[in-house]
Design a protein around this motif. Structure first.
Motif, PDB file in Angstrom:
ATOM      1  N   TYR A   7      16.119   9.226 -14.889  1.00 63.56           N
ATOM      2  CA  TYR A   7      16.015  10.645 -14.561  1.00 63.56           C
ATOM      3  C   TYR A   7      15.097  11.417 -15.506  1.00 63.56           C
ATOM      4  O   TYR A   7      14.952  12.635 -15.364  1.00 63.56           O
ATOM      5  N   SER A   8      14.470  10.710 -16.434  1.00 64.57           N
ATOM      6  CA  SER A   8      13.475  11.380 -17.274  1.00 64.57           C
ATOM      7  C   SER A   8      12.140  11.496 -16.537  1.00 64.57           C
ATOM      8  O   SER A   8      11.251  12.233 -16.953  1.00 64.57           O
ATOM      9  N   GLN A   9      12.012  10.778 -15.419  1.00 65.81           N
ATOM     10  CA  GLN A   9      10.797  10.840 -14.612  1.00 65.81           C
ATOM     11  C   GLN A   9      10.738  12.167 -13.853  1.00 65.81           C
ATOM     12  O   GLN A   9      11.754  12.842 -13.673  1.00 65.81           O
ATOM     13  N   PRO A  10       9.547  12.531 -13.351  1.00 69.83           N
ATOM     14  CA  PRO A  10       9.460  13.709 -12.479  1.00 69.83           C
ATOM     15  C   PRO A  10      10.344  13.516 -11.247  1.00 69.83           C
ATOM     16  O   PRO A  10      10.597  12.383 -10.820  1.00 69.83           O
ATOM     17  N   LEU A  11      10.803  14.604 -10.663  1.00 72.18           N
ATOM     18  CA  LEU A  11      11.712  14.523  -9.522  1.00 72.18           C
ATOM     19  C   LEU A  11      11.119  13.709  -8.375  1.00 72.18           C
ATOM     20  O   LEU A  11      11.835  12.940  -7.722  1.00 72.18           O
ATOM     21  N   SER A  12       9.828  13.856  -8.106  1.00 71.08           N
ATOM     22  CA  SER A  12       9.217  13.117  -6.999  1.00 71.08           C
ATOM     23  C   SER A  12       9.339  11.612  -7.203  1.00 71.08           C
ATOM     24  O   SER A  12       9.579  10.862  -6.246  1.00 71.08           O
ATOM     25  N   ALA A  13       9.198  11.157  -8.444  1.00 74.39           N
ATOM     26  CA  ALA A  13       9.338   9.732  -8.744  1.00 74.39           C
ATOM     27  C   ALA A  13      10.794   9.297  -8.628  1.00 74.39           C
ATOM     28  O   ALA A  13      11.096   8.201  -8.143  1.00 74.39           O
ATOM     29  N   VAL A  71      14.215  26.620  -8.175  1.00 74.89           N
ATOM     30  CA  VAL A  71      14.002  25.226  -7.780  1.00 74.89           C
ATOM     31  C   VAL A  71      13.304  25.140  -6.424  1.00 74.89           C
ATOM     32  O   VAL A  71      12.505  24.237  -6.174  1.00 74.89           O
ATOM     33  N   LEU A  72      13.567  26.104  -5.557  1.00 72.94           N
ATOM     34  CA  LEU A  72      13.048  26.062  -4.191  1.00 72.94           C
ATOM     35  C   LEU A  72      11.719  26.794  -4.019  1.00 72.94           C
ATOM     36  O   LEU A  72      10.926  26.448  -3.136  1.00 72.94           O
ATOM     37  N   GLU A  73      11.468  27.779  -4.845  1.00 73.52           N
ATOM     38  CA  GLU A  73      10.288  28.633  -4.672  1.00 73.52           C
ATOM     39  C   GLU A  73       8.954  27.878  -4.712  1.00 73.52           C
ATOM     40  O   GLU A  73       8.050  28.175  -3.905  1.00 73.52           O
ATOM     41  N   PRO A  74       8.761  26.875  -5.601  1.00 67.90           N
ATOM     42  CA  PRO A  74       7.453  26.209  -5.667  1.00 67.90           C
ATOM     43  C   PRO A  74       7.046  25.470  -4.383  1.00 67.90           C
ATOM     44  O   PRO A  74       5.858  25.221  -4.170  1.00 67.90           O
ATOM     45  N   THR A  75       8.001  25.100  -3.542  1.00 73.12           N
ATOM     46  CA  THR A  75       7.669  24.405  -2.293  1.00 73.12           C
ATOM     47  C   THR A  75       7.912  25.281  -1.069  1.00 73.12           C
ATOM     48  O   THR A  75       7.807  24.803   0.067  1.00 73.12           O
ATOM     49  N   TRP A 197       0.684  18.337  -2.973  1.00 80.50           N
ATOM     50  CA  TRP A 197       1.067  19.694  -3.376  1.00 80.50           C
ATOM     51  C   TRP A 197       2.588  19.843  -3.366  1.00 80.50           C
ATOM     52  O   TRP A 197       3.171  20.430  -4.289  1.00 80.50           O
ATOM     53  N   PHE A 198       3.228  19.314  -2.339  1.00 81.41           N
ATOM     54  CA  PHE A 198       4.681  19.423  -2.222  1.00 81.41           C
ATOM     55  C   PHE A 198       5.369  18.688  -3.368  1.00 81.41           C
ATOM     56  O   PHE A 198       6.321  19.203  -3.967  1.00 81.41           O
ATOM     57  N   ARG A 199       4.888  17.496  -3.680  1.00 80.88           N
ATOM     58  CA  ARG A 199       5.493  16.726  -4.777  1.00 80.88           C
ATOM     59  C   ARG A 199       5.338  17.457  -6.109  1.00 80.88           C
ATOM     60  O   ARG A 199       6.261  17.486  -6.924  1.00 80.88           O
ATOM     61  N   ARG A 200       4.167  18.041  -6.331  1.00 78.17           N
ATOM     62  CA  ARG A 200       3.978  18.808  -7.567  1.00 78.17           C
ATOM     63  C   ARG A 200       4.938  19.994  -7.610  1.00 78.17           C
ATOM     64  O   ARG A 200       5.480  20.336  -8.671  1.00 78.17           O
ATOM     65  N   GLY A 201       5.154  20.620  -6.459  1.00 76.46           N
ATOM     66  CA  GLY A 201       6.081  21.741  -6.398  1.00 76.46           C
ATOM     67  C   GLY A 201       7.509  21.321  -6.707  1.00 76.46           C
ATOM     68  O   GLY A 201       8.233  22.022  -7.417  1.00 76.46           O
ATOM     69  N   MET A 202       7.921  20.173  -6.168  1.00 78.60           N
ATOM     70  CA  MET A 202       9.262  19.661  -6.477  1.00 78.60           C
ATOM     71  C   MET A 202       9.405  19.405  -7.972  1.00 78.60           C
ATOM     72  O   MET A 202      10.419  19.760  -8.586  1.00 78.60           O
ATOM     73  N   ASP A 203       8.387  18.776  -8.540  1.00 81.60           N
ATOM     74  CA  ASP A 203       8.433  18.453  -9.968  1.00 81.60           C
ATOM     75  C   ASP A 203       8.507  19.723 -10.811  1.00 81.60           C
ATOM     76  O   ASP A 203       9.246  19.783 -11.806  1.00 81.60           O
ATOM     77  N   GLY A 207      11.609  20.612 -13.075  1.00 85.98           N
ATOM     78  CA  GLY A 207      11.264  20.543 -14.489  1.00 85.98           C
ATOM     79  C   GLY A 207      11.883  19.322 -15.148  1.00 85.98           C
ATOM     80  O   GLY A 207      11.912  18.234 -14.567  1.00 85.98           O
ATOM     81  N   ALA A 208      12.421  19.504 -16.331  1.00 84.86           N
ATOM     82  CA  ALA A 208      13.054  18.405 -17.068  1.00 84.86           C
ATOM     83  C   ALA A 208      14.573  18.417 -16.916  1.00 84.86           C
ATOM     84  O   ALA A 208      15.273  17.690 -17.619  1.00 84.86           O
ATOM     85  N   ASN A 209      15.061  19.219 -15.988  1.00 81.09           N
ATOM     86  CA  ASN A 209      16.503  19.375 -15.806  1.00 81.09           C
ATOM     87  C   ASN A 209      17.088  18.147 -15.101  1.00 81.09           C
ATOM     88  O   ASN A 209      16.946  17.976 -13.891  1.00 81.09           O
ATOM     89  N   GLN A 210      17.762  17.296 -15.853  1.00 77.27           N
ATOM     90  CA  GLN A 210      18.299  16.057 -15.294  1.00 77.27           C
ATOM     91  C   GLN A 210      19.383  16.329 -14.260  1.00 77.27           C
ATOM     92  O   GLN A 210      19.490  15.611 -13.258  1.00 77.27           O
ATOM     93  N   ALA A 211      20.179  17.352 -14.470  1.00 79.53           N
ATOM     94  CA  ALA A 211      21.249  17.676 -13.519  1.00 79.53           C
ATOM     95  C   ALA A 211      20.669  18.031 -12.152  1.00 79.53           C
ATOM     96  O   ALA A 211      21.204  17.629 -11.109  1.00 79.53           O
ATOM     97  N   VAL A 212      19.572  18.774 -12.146  1.00 76.87           N
ATOM     98  CA  VAL A 212      18.912  19.134 -10.886  1.00 76.87           C
ATOM     99  C   VAL A 212      18.391  17.879 -10.197  1.00 76.87           C
ATOM    100  O   VAL A 212      18.557  17.699  -8.982  1.00 76.87           O
TER     101      VAL A 212
END
Length: 307
Positions: A7-13, A71-75, A197-203, A207-212
Motif C-alpha cells: 500500500y505504499s504504492q500509488p493507488l492506481s498501482a 479524494v473524489l475531486e481530482p477525477t 489522466w484518471f489514474r493520476r487523479g486517483m493517485d 496521496g500517501a494515505n494508506q487507509a484510503v
C-alpha cells in the motif's frame, strides 16, 4: 492465495494488483462472454443497458453530490466521463422511441416489475455510500466503470455494431468519449491519455494515505462482484459456442459425439493461433494494430460461418 499488497504504492498501482483476480473472474462470466461475442438478443442487450443506466444514474448523482471531496475531486469531470445521458440515447435508439419516452417501453416496465436482485443490490450500495459520512469508496466505482468503458468497452463497441447492424455510432454513444481538452470524439490514443489522466487523479486524491488506498481497493473488489451479479442476471441467446465449449470438447476426448464437427473446431482454433502469430510477429500497435485486429476478427467470424 491472495498476494500481499504494497500500500505504499500509488493507488492506481494498488488497484491494478488487488483486483487482478476479480477482473479475471468477471471476464470469464457467461454474461460477459456473451456480450463480448455479441450473442445477446437485441432486447436483452437493451435490458442490459437499462440496468446500466440505473447504475450510472445513481453513482453519477453521487459524484455530483460529493464533487468537492478531496479524494473524489481530482477525477470528477462529468463533461468528459458522464455516461447516463449516452445510455439513455442508446436505449431510446434500440427501442425505436424518443429519448424522453424509453421508460414507457415494455422491457423497462418488465424490468421494474421484476427487478433483478443484483441491480437492487448495486444501486443500494451506491446510495448507501452517497449518504455515508465518508463517500471515499465511490472512487472505486468510478475506477471500475469508467476505466472499463475506456478499455474493453471499445472492443465491445465493434462487436455490437456488427451484431445489431448499428451504423454511424447510433445506439453506440455509450462507448464514445470526447477528447480530454476538446469536444472532438476521442481516438484510441486519446482514450489512453484519458485513462492516464484518471489514474493520476486517483493517485493525487489518495496521496500517501494508506487507509484510503485500502478502502478504495476493497470497494473495487465489491464493485467487480456487483457487476458479476449483473452479468449473471443476463440471458444469453443460443449462438456460436464459446471458447469454453470448444476447449471442453477437445478435453473430453469425444469430438464425434459433440455438436461441433472436428474440422470446425480445428479450423477455428488454427485461425485463432494464426491470428495471434500475425499480430505478435507483426508488432501491430495503437490504432493501426486495433484496426488489423478487427480485420482478423472478421476473418475468423467468416471462417466460422462458412462451416
Amino acid at each position: 492465495m491472495s498476494s500481499i499488497i504494497d500500500y505504499s504504492q500509488p493507488l492506481s498501482a494498488v488497484l491494478k494488483e488487488s483486483t487482478k483476480e476479480a477482473h479475471q473472474n468477471i471476464e470469464h462470466s457467461e454474461g460477459a462472454e456473451a456480450l463480448l461475442r455479441g450473442e445477446l438478443a437485441r432486447e436483452e442487450y437493451a435490458r442490459f443497458l437499462i440496468m446500466l443506466w440505473y447504475i450510472y444514474d445513481a453513482f453519477e448523482r453521487a459524484l455530483d453530490r460529493h464533487s468537492t471531496h478531496p479524494v473524489l475531486e481530482p477525477t470528477y469531470n462529468p463533461a468528459l466521463l458522464q455516461r447516463a445521458p449516452s445510455l439513455a440515447a442508446d436505449i431510446a435508439y434500440l427501442l425505436h422511441l424518443p429519448q424522453s419516452s424509453w421508460k414507457v417501453h415494455r422491457i423497462h416496465s418488465e424490468l421494474m416489475a421484476n427487478t433483478p436482485a443484483a441491480l437492487t443490490e448495486y444501486v443500494t450500495r451506491i446510495q448507501d455510500l452517497a449518504n455515508s459520512a465518508d463517500p471515499t469508496p465511490l472512487l472505486a466505482h468510478s475506477y471500475v466503470r469508467y476505466l472499463g468503458d475506456l478499455s474493453g468497452g471499445q472492443t465491445i463497441r465493434h462487436t455490437l455494431a456488427k451484431a445489431y447492424a448499428l451504423e454511424d455510432n447510433k445506439g453506440l454513444s455509450f462507448y464514445s468519449f470526447k477528447e480530454l481538452h476538446s469536444s472532438k470524439t476521442a481516438s484510441l490514443g486519446e482514450m489512453k491519455r484519458i485513462k492516464d489522466w484518471f489514474r493520476r487523479g486517483m493517485d493525487a486524491g489518495a496521496g500517501a494515505n494508506q487507509a484510503v488506498k485500502e478502502t478504495v481497493s476493497e470497494e473495487a473488489k465489491t464493485v467487480f462482484a456487483l457487476n458479476n451479479g449483473i452479468f449473471a442476471s443476463m440471458q444469453p441467446a443460443a449462438g456460436i459456442p464459446s471458447s469454453k465449449d470448444l476447449l471442453g470438447t477437445i478435453k473430453g476426448g469425444s469430438l464425434s459425439e459433440q455438436s461441433f464437427p472436428l474440422s470446425t473446431v480445428i479450423s477455428v482454433l488454427a485461425a485463432v493461433c494464426i491470428a495471434h502469430f500475425v499480430l505478435v510477429v507483426g508488432g501491430f500497435m495503437g490504432e493501426e494494430g486495433y484496426a488489423k485486429l478487427l480485420a482478423v476478427e472478421d476473418w475468423i467470424a467468416a471462417l466460422w460461418q462458412a462451416k
